[in-house]
Design a protein around this motif. Sequence first.
Motif, PDB file in Angstrom:
ATOM      1  N   GLU A 186       0.835  -1.198   0.000  1.00 51.32           N
ATOM      2  CA  GLU A 186       0.000   0.000   0.000  1.00 51.32           C
ATOM      3  C   GLU A 186       0.873   1.252   0.000  1.00 51.32           C
ATOM      4  O   GLU A 186       1.765   1.403   0.838  1.00 51.32           O
ATOM      5  CB  GLU A 186      -0.909   0.019   1.232  1.00 51.32           C
ATOM      6  CG  GLU A 186      -1.807   1.237   1.291  1.00 51.32           C
ATOM      7  CD  GLU A 186      -2.469   1.435   2.644  1.00 51.32           C
ATOM      8  OE1 GLU A 186      -3.393   2.266   2.742  1.00 51.32           O
ATOM      9  OE2 GLU A 186      -2.049   0.768   3.627  1.00 51.32           O
ATOM     10  N   VAL A 187       0.632   2.162  -0.940  1.00 50.35           N
ATOM     11  CA  VAL A 187       1.358   3.429  -0.938  1.00 50.35           C
ATOM     12  C   VAL A 187       0.779   4.323   0.157  1.00 50.35           C
ATOM     13  O   VAL A 187      -0.342   4.123   0.621  1.00 50.35           O
ATOM     14  CB  VAL A 187       1.295   4.117  -2.320  1.00 50.35           C
ATOM     15  CG1 VAL A 187       1.922   3.249  -3.393  1.00 50.35           C
ATOM     16  CG2 VAL A 187      -0.129   4.485  -2.701  1.00 50.35           C
ATOM     17  N   TRP A 188       1.554   5.323   0.557  1.00 52.24           N
ATOM     18  CA  TRP A 188       1.157   6.146   1.699  1.00 52.24           C
ATOM     19  C   TRP A 188       0.340   7.368   1.303  1.00 52.24           C
ATOM     20  O   TRP A 188      -0.067   8.139   2.180  1.00 52.24           O
ATOM     21  CB  TRP A 188       2.405   6.625   2.437  1.00 52.24           C
ATOM     22  CG  TRP A 188       3.255   5.537   3.018  1.00 52.24           C
ATOM     23  CD1 TRP A 188       3.029   4.193   2.988  1.00 52.24           C
ATOM     24  CD2 TRP A 188       4.487   5.712   3.717  1.00 52.24           C
ATOM     25  NE1 TRP A 188       4.037   3.512   3.610  1.00 52.24           N
ATOM     26  CE2 TRP A 188       4.954   4.416   4.072  1.00 52.24           C
ATOM     27  CE3 TRP A 188       5.254   6.824   4.072  1.00 52.24           C
ATOM     28  CZ2 TRP A 188       6.154   4.221   4.763  1.00 52.24           C
ATOM     29  CZ3 TRP A 188       6.441   6.628   4.767  1.00 52.24           C
ATOM     30  CH2 TRP A 188       6.873   5.339   5.106  1.00 52.24           C
ATOM     31  N   ASN A 189       0.104   7.577   0.021  1.00 49.94           N
ATOM     32  CA  ASN A 189      -0.555   8.808  -0.436  1.00 49.94           C
ATOM     33  C   ASN A 189      -2.053   8.763  -0.164  1.00 49.94           C
ATOM     34  O   ASN A 189      -2.849   8.343  -1.010  1.00 49.94           O
ATOM     35  CB  ASN A 189      -0.327   9.007  -1.937  1.00 49.94           C
ATOM     36  CG  ASN A 189       1.133   8.972  -2.307  1.00 49.94           C
ATOM     37  OD1 ASN A 189       1.673   7.904  -2.564  1.00 49.94           O
ATOM     38  ND2 ASN A 189       1.768  10.121  -2.330  1.00 49.94           N
ATOM     39  N   SER A 190      -2.436   9.163   1.025  1.00 47.09           N
ATOM     40  CA  SER A 190      -3.852   9.189   1.388  1.00 47.09           C
ATOM     41  C   SER A 190      -4.091  10.305   2.392  1.00 47.09           C
ATOM     42  O   SER A 190      -3.171  10.737   3.107  1.00 47.09           O
ATOM     43  CB  SER A 190      -4.291   7.849   1.991  1.00 47.09           C
ATOM     44  OG  SER A 190      -3.691   7.650   3.253  1.00 47.09           O
ATOM     45  N   GLY A 235      -0.241  15.765  -4.102  1.00 46.69           N
ATOM     46  CA  GLY A 235      -0.745  15.734  -5.460  1.00 46.69           C
ATOM     47  C   GLY A 235      -0.903  14.335  -6.029  1.00 46.69           C
ATOM     48  O   GLY A 235      -1.589  14.148  -7.038  1.00 46.69           O
ATOM     49  N   SER A 236      -0.286  13.345  -5.386  1.00 45.64           N
ATOM     50  CA  SER A 236      -0.361  11.957  -5.866  1.00 45.64           C
ATOM     51  C   SER A 236      -1.468  11.158  -5.187  1.00 45.64           C
ATOM     52  O   SER A 236      -1.600   9.960  -5.456  1.00 45.64           O
ATOM     53  CB  SER A 236       0.987  11.253  -5.634  1.00 45.64           C
ATOM     54  OG  SER A 236       2.018  11.879  -6.370  1.00 45.64           O
ATOM     55  N   ARG A 247      -5.030   4.292  -5.364  1.00 43.97           N
ATOM     56  CA  ARG A 247      -5.527   2.947  -5.691  1.00 43.97           C
ATOM     57  C   ARG A 247      -4.684   2.300  -6.791  1.00 43.97           C
ATOM     58  O   ARG A 247      -4.227   1.163  -6.644  1.00 43.97           O
ATOM     59  CB  ARG A 247      -6.995   3.009  -6.125  1.00 43.97           C
ATOM     60  CG  ARG A 247      -7.964   3.399  -5.022  1.00 43.97           C
ATOM     61  CD  ARG A 247      -9.393   3.489  -5.550  1.00 43.97           C
ATOM     62  NE  ARG A 247      -9.836   2.198  -6.089  1.00 43.97           N
ATOM     63  CZ  ARG A 247     -10.385   1.239  -5.370  1.00 43.97           C
ATOM     64  NH1 ARG A 247     -10.573   1.409  -4.072  1.00 43.97           N
ATOM     65  NH2 ARG A 247     -10.761   0.107  -5.935  1.00 43.97           N
ATOM     66  N   ALA A 248      -4.491   3.024  -7.887  1.00 42.92           N
ATOM     67  CA  ALA A 248      -3.753   2.460  -9.020  1.00 42.92           C
ATOM     68  C   ALA A 248      -2.320   2.119  -8.638  1.00 42.92           C
ATOM     69  O   ALA A 248      -1.794   1.058  -9.019  1.00 42.92           O
ATOM     70  CB  ALA A 248      -3.772   3.440 -10.190  1.00 42.92           C
ATOM     71  N   ASN A 249      -1.655   2.990  -7.870  1.00 44.62           N
ATOM     72  CA  ASN A 249      -0.262   2.733  -7.503  1.00 44.62           C
ATOM     73  C   ASN A 249      -0.138   1.583  -6.517  1.00 44.62           C
ATOM     74  O   ASN A 249       0.838   0.826  -6.552  1.00 44.62           O
ATOM     75  CB  ASN A 249       0.362   3.999  -6.925  1.00 44.62           C
ATOM     76  CG  ASN A 249       0.677   5.026  -7.995  1.00 44.62           C
ATOM     77  OD1 ASN A 249       0.617   4.741  -9.190  1.00 44.62           O
ATOM     78  ND2 ASN A 249       0.998   6.239  -7.579  1.00 44.62           N
ATOM     79  N   MET A 255      12.845   7.834  -1.061  1.00 50.10           N
ATOM     80  CA  MET A 255      11.402   7.791  -1.305  1.00 50.10           C
ATOM     81  C   MET A 255      10.973   8.879  -2.275  1.00 50.10           C
ATOM     82  O   MET A 255      11.349  10.041  -2.137  1.00 50.10           O
ATOM     83  CB  MET A 255      10.661   7.937   0.020  1.00 50.10           C
ATOM     84  CG  MET A 255       9.214   7.515  -0.013  1.00 50.10           C
ATOM     85  SD  MET A 255       8.551   7.303   1.667  1.00 50.10           S
ATOM     86  CE  MET A 255       9.292   5.730   2.132  1.00 50.10           C
ATOM     87  N   MET A 256      10.193   8.477  -3.271  1.00 47.95           N
ATOM     88  CA  MET A 256       9.606   9.429  -4.211  1.00 47.95           C
ATOM     89  C   MET A 256       8.257   9.913  -3.674  1.00 47.95           C
ATOM     90  O   MET A 256       7.597   9.210  -2.903  1.00 47.95           O
ATOM     91  CB  MET A 256       9.414   8.763  -5.567  1.00 47.95           C
ATOM     92  CG  MET A 256      10.721   8.478  -6.304  1.00 47.95           C
ATOM     93  SD  MET A 256      11.575   9.988  -6.806  1.00 47.95           S
ATOM     94  CE  MET A 256      10.467  10.600  -8.090  1.00 47.95           C
ATOM     95  N   PRO A 257       7.796  11.099  -4.098  1.00 44.96           N
ATOM     96  CA  PRO A 257       6.518  11.615  -3.588  1.00 44.96           C
ATOM     97  C   PRO A 257       5.327  10.717  -3.911  1.00 44.96           C
ATOM     98  O   PRO A 257       4.373  10.668  -3.135  1.00 44.96           O
ATOM     99  CB  PRO A 257       6.389  12.975  -4.279  1.00 44.96           C
ATOM    100  CG  PRO A 257       7.763  13.356  -4.679  1.00 44.96           C
ATOM    101  CD  PRO A 257       8.475  12.078  -4.959  1.00 44.96           C
ATOM    102  N   ASN A 258       5.355  10.024  -5.048  1.00 49.89           N
ATOM    103  CA  ASN A 258       4.236   9.143  -5.403  1.00 49.89           C
ATOM    104  C   ASN A 258       4.431   7.723  -4.903  1.00 49.89           C
ATOM    105  O   ASN A 258       3.626   6.844  -5.218  1.00 49.89           O
ATOM    106  CB  ASN A 258       4.005   9.142  -6.915  1.00 49.89           C
ATOM    107  CG  ASN A 258       5.201   8.627  -7.701  1.00 49.89           C
ATOM    108  OD1 ASN A 258       6.243   8.290  -7.140  1.00 49.89           O
ATOM    109  ND2 ASN A 258       5.053   8.580  -9.012  1.00 49.89           N
ATOM    110  N   MET A 259       5.522   7.490  -4.140  1.00 47.15           N
ATOM    111  CA  MET A 259       5.804   6.190  -3.520  1.00 47.15           C
ATOM    112  C   MET A 259       6.108   5.095  -4.540  1.00 47.15           C
ATOM    113  O   MET A 259       6.051   3.913  -4.213  1.00 47.15           O
ATOM    114  CB  MET A 259       4.632   5.744  -2.634  1.00 47.15           C
ATOM    115  CG  MET A 259       4.241   6.711  -1.546  1.00 47.15           C
ATOM    116  SD  MET A 259       5.530   6.897  -0.305  1.00 47.15           S
ATOM    117  CE  MET A 259       5.517   5.290   0.442  1.00 47.15           C
TER     118      MET A 259
END
Length: 435
Positions: A54-58, A95-96, A101-103, A367-371
Motif C-alpha cells: 500500500e502506498v502512503w498517499n492518502s 498531489g499523488s 488505488r492504481a499505484n 522515497m519518491m513523492p508518489n511512492m
Amino acid sequence: MPHIAIIGAGITGVTTAYALLERGYRVTVLDRHRYAAMETSFANGGQLSASNAEVWNSAATILKGLRWMLRSDAPLLMNPMPSWHKYSWVGEFVGSIGRYRANTIETTRLAIEARKHLFSIAQRENIAFDLERRGILHIYHDKAGFDAGLRVNTLLQQGGLDRRPVTPDEIRSIEPALQTPCYGGFFTPSDATGDIHKFTRGLADACSRRGAIMIHEANVDAIVRHDDGFRVIWSEAAAHDAAVAARHELQADGIVICAGVASRHFAAMLHDRVNVYPVKGYSITVELDAPQSRQAAPTVSLLDEAAKIVTSRLGADRFRVAGTAEFNGFNRDIRADRIRPLVDWVRHHFPAIDTSKIAPWAGLRPMMPNMMPVVRAGRNPGVFYNTGHGHLGWTLSAATAQLVAQAIDDWRGLGAPPMVPSQTDAAETTHAAFL
C-alpha cells in the motif's frame, strides 16, 4: 558487449548488476563504502512483503502525520524546520493522492513478480541469508484499524495477492508466541523474510564471480558525457587527505543510477530531476542469547499496523524489529527517543524476551513523492535510473532490476525503442513506462 557503470552497491545496484551480467554486459559498480550494502541495505525490517505494498498517499496518512507532529515517539515524525526540498516533496506527495488505488495495485503486482526473481537468484547462486518462507501476519488492535485493512486488502487482491483475513484464534494458531490480544488480522502465506545485508553481500560476490568489477571506497565526483559514452571521475573515499586524494577515471557506454538517497544529486549532475527524499527508518536487532528468549520470540513475521512496526526472525538467535518514518533531511543520527518505542513494543508483546542486548540502527529510505520507484531512461541517451523504492527496496528490487536491464537492451537496439521522458514529464515517470 557494452560496458555499463552502476552508481551504488546497495540492493538495487547489485540486483541491477546481476541482471545485466546475465544479459552479457560488462559491468562496473562504484560505491563510496568499503563493502556492498552498508547503508539502507544494512539492517532493514527484513520483510519481502507484497502485503505491505500500500502506498502512503492518502488523506488518512496526512491526518495522522499532523496529529503526531508533537510526539517524539510517533510512528511518523516530520521536523518542521523549513526546507524547500522537503516541502516541495510534500506538495507532490499530496498531489499523488489521486493515484493511491492504481499505484497500490501496481506495486502489489511488481512485488509478486520480484519474489520469483529473488528466490530464483538465491537458489542459483546458493546465497544463504536466513530466508524464512512462513508468511507475514498483519495484526490490528481495534475494529477501525481492521476495517481499514479490509479496504486495503481489496486492492492487494486486485493486484493478485493471496492475503486473507484471520480471527484472533487463527492469529494465536499462526504465531503462538504473541502474548497480547488482537481484534483481527490478515495473513499472507506467500510473503517471506530474511537478512537483506547477507543477501546483498552474497549477490555482490556472485556478481564478482561472473566478471563484474566492484570499486569500493569511491566518491564519484563527476559523470561527463562525451561522444563515445561517459567518463566517470572518482576519488578515493579512504584517503587521509581529501584535498590530495587520487582521482581516477572510468570509461563506460552507459550509466545506471542506483544511489539511494544520493540519486537526486547524481540526477542533477546528469540534468535530470529525480525528487528522492531521505525518509529515516530505525531498527533494533535483539540478540536471543538465552534459550528462554529464543523460545519467546516469534517465528512468523509480524506487521503491527497501529504502531507501524515490522518484525523478522533472522536465524535462531536474532530478532529484527523495525519501523517509524522520520522526515529530517540527511540526518543519520540514531535517536534514543526513536529507538525506545521499538524496545517497548518488544517488551509489551513478548515480555519473556531479554532486551538487554540490542543493536540499534538507522537508515535513510530513498522515497519518491508518489511512492513509486523510478525505473526509466534519462534525458541523455545511455543514462538510466533504478532508485526511489522507499520502504520496499528489497521487496521490489529483483523486478525493477529486470525492467531497467530490459530498457538498456531496448536502448542498444535489442528491442523496441525505450521511452525517454521529455523535460516536462521526467520528474514523475516511473517503472510503469516499461510494464
